[in-house]
Design a protein around this motif. Structure first.
Motif, PDB file in Angstrom:
ATOM      1  N   ASP A 184       8.986   6.740   3.244  1.00 43.38           N
ATOM      2  CA  ASP A 184       7.967   6.649   2.197  1.00 43.38           C
ATOM      3  C   ASP A 184       6.577   6.410   2.777  1.00 43.38           C
ATOM      4  OD1 ASP A 184       9.680   7.120   0.135  1.00 43.38           O
ATOM      5  OD2 ASP A 184       9.889   5.034  -0.487  1.00 43.38           O
ATOM      6  N   SER A 185       6.510   5.798   3.950  1.00 41.87           N
ATOM      7  CA  SER A 185       5.210   5.549   4.573  1.00 41.87           C
ATOM      8  C   SER A 185       4.701   6.759   5.351  1.00 41.87           C
ATOM      9  CB  SER A 185       5.299   4.339   5.509  1.00 41.87           C
ATOM     10  OG  SER A 185       5.969   4.640   6.719  1.00 41.87           O
ATOM     11  N   LEU A 186       5.548   7.795   5.512  1.00 43.60           N
ATOM     12  CA  LEU A 186       5.187   8.951   6.332  1.00 43.60           C
ATOM     13  C   LEU A 186       4.931  10.216   5.538  1.00 43.60           C
ATOM     14  CD1 LEU A 186       7.850   8.495   9.177  1.00 43.60           C
ATOM     15  CD2 LEU A 186       5.471   7.724   9.179  1.00 43.60           C
ATOM     16  N   VAL A 187       5.710  10.427   4.475  1.00 38.01           N
ATOM     17  CA  VAL A 187       5.589  11.695   3.749  1.00 38.01           C
ATOM     18  C   VAL A 187       4.329  11.695   2.883  1.00 38.01           C
ATOM     19  CG1 VAL A 187       8.076  12.091   3.731  1.00 38.01           C
ATOM     20  CG2 VAL A 187       7.016  10.854   1.827  1.00 38.01           C
ATOM     21  N   GLY A 188       3.870  12.906   2.579  1.00 41.22           N
ATOM     22  CA  GLY A 188       2.695  13.053   1.742  1.00 41.22           C
ATOM     23  C   GLY A 188       1.383  12.858   2.471  1.00 41.22           C
ATOM     24  N   ALA A 189       1.420  12.850   3.810  1.00 42.08           N
ATOM     25  CA  ALA A 189       0.205  12.608   4.581  1.00 42.08           C
ATOM     26  C   ALA A 189      -0.611  13.870   4.800  1.00 42.08           C
ATOM     27  CB  ALA A 189       0.564  11.985   5.936  1.00 42.08           C
ATOM     28  N   ASP A 204      13.688   1.469  11.092  1.00 40.85           N
ATOM     29  CA  ASP A 204      13.562   0.222  10.330  1.00 40.85           C
ATOM     30  C   ASP A 204      12.116  -0.273  10.300  1.00 40.85           C
ATOM     31  OD1 ASP A 204      13.631  -0.300  13.021  1.00 40.85           O
ATOM     32  OD2 ASP A 204      14.979  -2.022  12.889  1.00 40.85           O
ATOM     33  N   ASP A 205      11.198   0.504  10.863  1.00 38.82           N
ATOM     34  CA  ASP A 205       9.784   0.151  10.838  1.00 38.82           C
ATOM     35  C   ASP A 205       9.035   1.083   9.889  1.00 38.82           C
ATOM     36  OD1 ASP A 205      10.423  -1.715  12.811  1.00 38.82           O
ATOM     37  OD2 ASP A 205       9.927  -0.336  14.439  1.00 38.82           O
ATOM     38  N   TRP A 206       7.734   0.892   9.752  1.00 44.39           N
ATOM     39  CA  TRP A 206       6.953   1.766   8.882  1.00 44.39           C
ATOM     40  C   TRP A 206       5.486   1.735   9.321  1.00 44.39           C
ATOM     41  CZ3 TRP A 206       8.790  -3.003   7.393  1.00 44.39           C
ATOM     42  CH2 TRP A 206       7.857  -3.937   6.931  1.00 44.39           C
ATOM     43  N   LEU A 207       4.709   2.632   8.760  1.00 44.75           N
ATOM     44  CA  LEU A 207       3.282   2.703   9.043  1.00 44.75           C
ATOM     45  C   LEU A 207       2.471   2.288   7.828  1.00 44.75           C
ATOM     46  CD1 LEU A 207       2.941   6.108  10.950  1.00 44.75           C
ATOM     47  CD2 LEU A 207       3.526   3.857  11.865  1.00 44.75           C
ATOM     48  N   ASP A 208       1.348   1.656   8.070  1.00 47.63           N
ATOM     49  CA  ASP A 208       0.393   1.364   7.005  1.00 47.63           C
ATOM     50  C   ASP A 208      -0.296   2.661   6.616  1.00 47.63           C
ATOM     51  OD1 ASP A 208      -1.450  -0.872   5.648  1.00 47.63           O
ATOM     52  OD2 ASP A 208      -2.725   0.733   6.450  1.00 47.63           O
ATOM     53  N   ARG A 209      -0.275   3.001   5.351  1.00 48.30           N
ATOM     54  CA  ARG A 209      -0.744   4.324   4.922  1.00 48.30           C
ATOM     55  C   ARG A 209      -2.253   4.496   5.091  1.00 48.30           C
ATOM     56  NH1 ARG A 209       2.886   7.682   2.543  1.00 48.30           N
ATOM     57  NH2 ARG A 209       1.196   8.926   1.676  1.00 48.30           N
ATOM     58  N   ASP A 210      -3.030   3.450   4.835  1.00 51.94           N
ATOM     59  CA  ASP A 210      -4.477   3.576   5.015  1.00 51.94           C
ATOM     60  C   ASP A 210      -4.820   3.770   6.491  1.00 51.94           C
ATOM     61  OD1 ASP A 210      -4.913   3.303   2.300  1.00 51.94           O
ATOM     62  OD2 ASP A 210      -5.231   1.136   2.406  1.00 51.94           O
ATOM     63  N   ALA A 211      -4.168   2.991   7.353  1.00 54.18           N
ATOM     64  CA  ALA A 211      -4.395   3.144   8.792  1.00 54.18           C
ATOM     65  C   ALA A 211      -3.918   4.514   9.267  1.00 54.18           C
ATOM     66  CB  ALA A 211      -3.683   2.032   9.556  1.00 54.18           C
ATOM     67  N   PHE A 212      -2.804   4.987   8.704  1.00 46.69           N
ATOM     68  CA  PHE A 212      -2.265   6.295   9.074  1.00 46.69           C
ATOM     69  C   PHE A 212      -3.275   7.398   8.747  1.00 46.69           C
ATOM     70  CE2 PHE A 212       1.542   9.392   8.413  1.00 46.69           C
ATOM     71  CZ  PHE A 212       1.387   9.870   9.699  1.00 46.69           C
ATOM     72  N   ALA A 213      -3.939   7.276   7.602  1.00 46.85           N
ATOM     73  CA  ALA A 213      -4.952   8.275   7.226  1.00 46.85           C
ATOM     74  C   ALA A 213      -6.092   8.308   8.238  1.00 46.85           C
ATOM     75  CB  ALA A 213      -5.485   7.969   5.827  1.00 46.85           C
ATOM     76  N   GLY A 263       0.791  -1.227   0.000  1.00 47.42           N
ATOM     77  CA  GLY A 263       0.000   0.000   0.000  1.00 47.42           C
ATOM     78  C   GLY A 263       0.818   1.268   0.000  1.00 47.42           C
ATOM     79  N   ALA A 264       2.156   1.132   0.159  1.00 46.76           N
ATOM     80  CA  ALA A 264       2.993   2.342   0.209  1.00 46.76           C
ATOM     81  C   ALA A 264       3.281   2.815  -1.200  1.00 46.76           C
ATOM     82  CB  ALA A 264       4.286   2.063   0.956  1.00 46.76           C
ATOM     83  N   ARG A 265       3.463   4.103  -1.335  1.00 43.69           N
ATOM     84  CA  ARG A 265       3.843   4.651  -2.621  1.00 43.69           C
ATOM     85  C   ARG A 265       4.725   5.861  -2.351  1.00 43.69           C
ATOM     86  NH1 ARG A 265      -1.064   6.115  -1.180  1.00 43.69           N
ATOM     87  NH2 ARG A 265      -1.690   8.311  -1.260  1.00 43.69           N
ATOM     88  N   ARG A 266       5.657   6.118  -3.230  1.00 47.54           N
ATOM     89  CA  ARG A 266       6.510   7.273  -3.027  1.00 47.54           C
ATOM     90  C   ARG A 266       5.819   8.501  -3.598  1.00 47.54           C
ATOM     91  NH1 ARG A 266      12.451   6.497  -4.730  1.00 47.54           N
ATOM     92  NH2 ARG A 266      12.035   4.828  -3.261  1.00 47.54           N
ATOM     93  N   GLU A 322      20.633   3.576   6.857  1.00 48.00           N
ATOM     94  CA  GLU A 322      20.533   3.831   5.418  1.00 48.00           C
ATOM     95  C   GLU A 322      19.779   2.731   4.687  1.00 48.00           C
ATOM     96  OE1 GLU A 322      23.541   4.799   1.637  1.00 48.00           O
ATOM     97  OE2 GLU A 322      24.330   4.022   3.530  1.00 48.00           O
ATOM     98  N   ALA A 323      19.936   1.485   5.139  1.00 50.39           N
ATOM     99  CA  ALA A 323      19.317   0.367   4.432  1.00 50.39           C
ATOM    100  C   ALA A 323      17.808   0.312   4.615  1.00 50.39           C
ATOM    101  CB  ALA A 323      19.936  -0.959   4.900  1.00 50.39           C
ATOM    102  N   TYR A 324      17.270   0.998   5.628  1.00 53.38           N
ATOM    103  CA  TYR A 324      15.858   0.868   5.964  1.00 53.38           C
ATOM    104  C   TYR A 324      15.085   2.181   5.941  1.00 53.38           C
ATOM    105  CZ  TYR A 324      18.046  -3.293   7.932  1.00 53.38           C
ATOM    106  OH  TYR A 324      18.789  -4.421   8.093  1.00 53.38           O
ATOM    107  N   LEU A 325      15.777   3.285   6.040  1.00 49.29           N
ATOM    108  CA  LEU A 325      15.117   4.566   6.267  1.00 49.29           C
ATOM    109  C   LEU A 325      14.178   4.959   5.128  1.00 49.29           C
ATOM    110  CD1 LEU A 325      14.815   7.018   8.092  1.00 49.29           C
ATOM    111  CD2 LEU A 325      16.818   8.024   6.973  1.00 49.29           C
ATOM    112  N   GLU A 326      14.532   4.644   3.903  1.00 50.04           N
ATOM    113  CA  GLU A 326      13.697   5.030   2.770  1.00 50.04           C
ATOM    114  C   GLU A 326      12.309   4.428   2.879  1.00 50.04           C
ATOM    115  OE1 GLU A 326      13.856   5.036  -2.140  1.00 50.04           O
ATOM    116  OE2 GLU A 326      15.525   4.243  -0.972  1.00 50.04           O
ATOM    117  N   ARG A 327      12.268   3.141   3.237  1.00 46.93           N
ATOM    118  CA  ARG A 327      10.958   2.491   3.389  1.00 46.93           C
ATOM    119  C   ARG A 327      10.136   3.167   4.483  1.00 46.93           C
ATOM    120  NH1 ARG A 327      10.982  -3.730   5.010  1.00 46.93           N
ATOM    121  NH2 ARG A 327      12.038  -2.852   6.832  1.00 46.93           N
ATOM    122  N   CYS A 328      10.787   3.511   5.581  1.00 46.03           N
ATOM    123  CA  CYS A 328      10.108   4.190   6.681  1.00 46.03           C
ATOM    124  C   CYS A 328       9.541   5.535   6.231  1.00 46.03           C
ATOM    125  CB  CYS A 328      11.085   4.381   7.848  1.00 46.03           C
ATOM    126  SG  CYS A 328      10.421   5.324   9.224  1.00 46.03           S
TER     127      CYS A 328
END
Length: 360
Positions: free
Chosen positions: A45-50, A114-123, A10-13, A37-43
């Motif tokens: 990407d789930s936060l920006v654009g909210a 190294d974690d992330w949020l579900d974008r639909d739940a975040f909304a 469900g994530a998108r950049r 560095e290996a994980y931050l992008e995924r994290c």
């Protein structure tokens, strides 16, 4: 070379934004980051654009890889939405302290790098928080988290439907009993920012496992809460270098015990009058004392076994009433069975819990 990670479902950049910072965002998201560095992008990407009422504070805790540069690229692409806080290395607690000092949001959440949020739940979470801002603040929003264990296809979600009223403001008197293995983690919590400042939260530096203090100490000030039953937080575990991996925890037993004692000291020095809140804090302390005891057993050395006995002996000397409430509970019994055979049973019970719940 950075690892290539699969983006969360469900994530998108999002496209780069140019939003100006609002006077008081609804939510500040603190992202403590050390060599991530290996994980931050995924994290990220789930936060920006909210939306314009979310600020993301990436706290670079003295990284030696490309973490800071990666975070800066996000800050440039999303001005007003992402800010990078750079500081000397001080550990997870130090990074959270730095983020909290800079947070402008009415509410605050910590998301490890190294974690992330579900974008639909975040909304849905943001919609709920916006309602609090216009309709009356609450001290704490609780949501669910999911163990995203490396190599495990079936994911385990930790939910609180049995213990907390759903989707309404409640007080501690409205709560029900938490299950033996169930407690609120940092991953499930969004605090009102001023509550953290009012209670003087200051996490110790150069210490692991301080997320337990973050999830425990401010509760003495929490009067109102809201449980949104969505699987928001994706908790990535199972890596051998991770702080919660058992082999790593065994090497850092001194830090586990330090946090354990800080929680016990807080129980002793910060009494609460609400009966349900008091019961929950005892429940949390039982779990942490049991984890410390099992890890000391797992260490397998005479010194570690002596330290386990010392933990309980010192607590009995300092506070006999608290000792009885913790030591003679089911978890206290199970983590202190006598003899070598008893210790094997204690570890077996811990292993069963690992498989059932899915933690490291």
């Amino acid at each position: 070379m950075s690892a290539v990670l699969e983006a969360p479902a469900g994530a998108r950049r999002p496209a780069a934004t140019t939003q100006a910072p609002v006077a008081e965002p609804v939510l500040s998201v603190i992202v403590p980051a050390y060599n991530a560095e290996a994980y931050l992008e995924r994290c990220l990407d789930s936060l920006v654009g909210a939306g314009p009422d979310v600020e993301v504070l990436v706290v670079d805790d003295g990284s030696t890889d490309g973490t800071a540069a990666l975070a800066e690229r996000y800050a440039e692409a999303h001005p007003g939405a992402v800010e990078v806080v750079r500081k000397a290395n001080g550990g997870h607690g130090s990074a959270i302290n730095a983020g909290l000092a800079r947070a402008r949001g009415r509410y605050v959440k910590v998301v490890d790098s190294d974690d992330w949020l579900d974008r639909d739940a975040f909304a849905r979470v943001l919609e709920t928080l916006r309602g609090f801002v216009t309709g009356g603040d609450v001290d704490l929003l609780v949501s669910n988290y999911v163990y995203e264990k490396a190599g495990k296809r079936r994911k385990t979600a930790v939910r609180y439907r049995n213990a907390l009223p759903r989707e309404r403001v409640f007080t501690w008197s409205d709560t029900r009993r938490f299950r033996k293995r169930q407690y609120l983690l940092m991953h499930s919590m969004i605090y009102r920012t001023e509550l953290l400042r009012e209670c003087g939260l200051r996490l110790p530096e150069h210490t692991f496992y301080v997320d337990n203090l973050y999830a425990f100490e401010p509760l003495a000030r929490v009067r109102t809460a809201y449980y949104l039953d969505v699987d928001l937080y994706r908790y990535f575990i199972g890596r051998e270098d991770q702080s919660v991996h058992e082999a790593v925890m065994l090497r850092r037993l001194d830090q586990q015990l330090r946090v354990n004692w800080l929680m016990l000291r807080h129980l002793q020095t910060t009494p609460v009058t609400d009966r349900r809140l008091h019961a929950y804090r005892l429940h949390y302390a039982r779990i942490i004392c049991a984890v410390s005891s099992i890890l000391l057993i797992r260490s397998g050395t005479r010194a570690a076994l002596a330290e386990k006995d010392q933990l309980w002996r010192e607590l009995r000397r300092e506070d006999p009433t608290l000792y009885r409430r913790l030591r003679w509970s089911t978890l206290g019994h199970l983590s202190n069975l006598p003899g070598a055979a008893g210790r094997r049973v204690s570890v077996l019970a811990y292993r069963v819990a690992q498989r059932v719940v899915g933690f490291s």
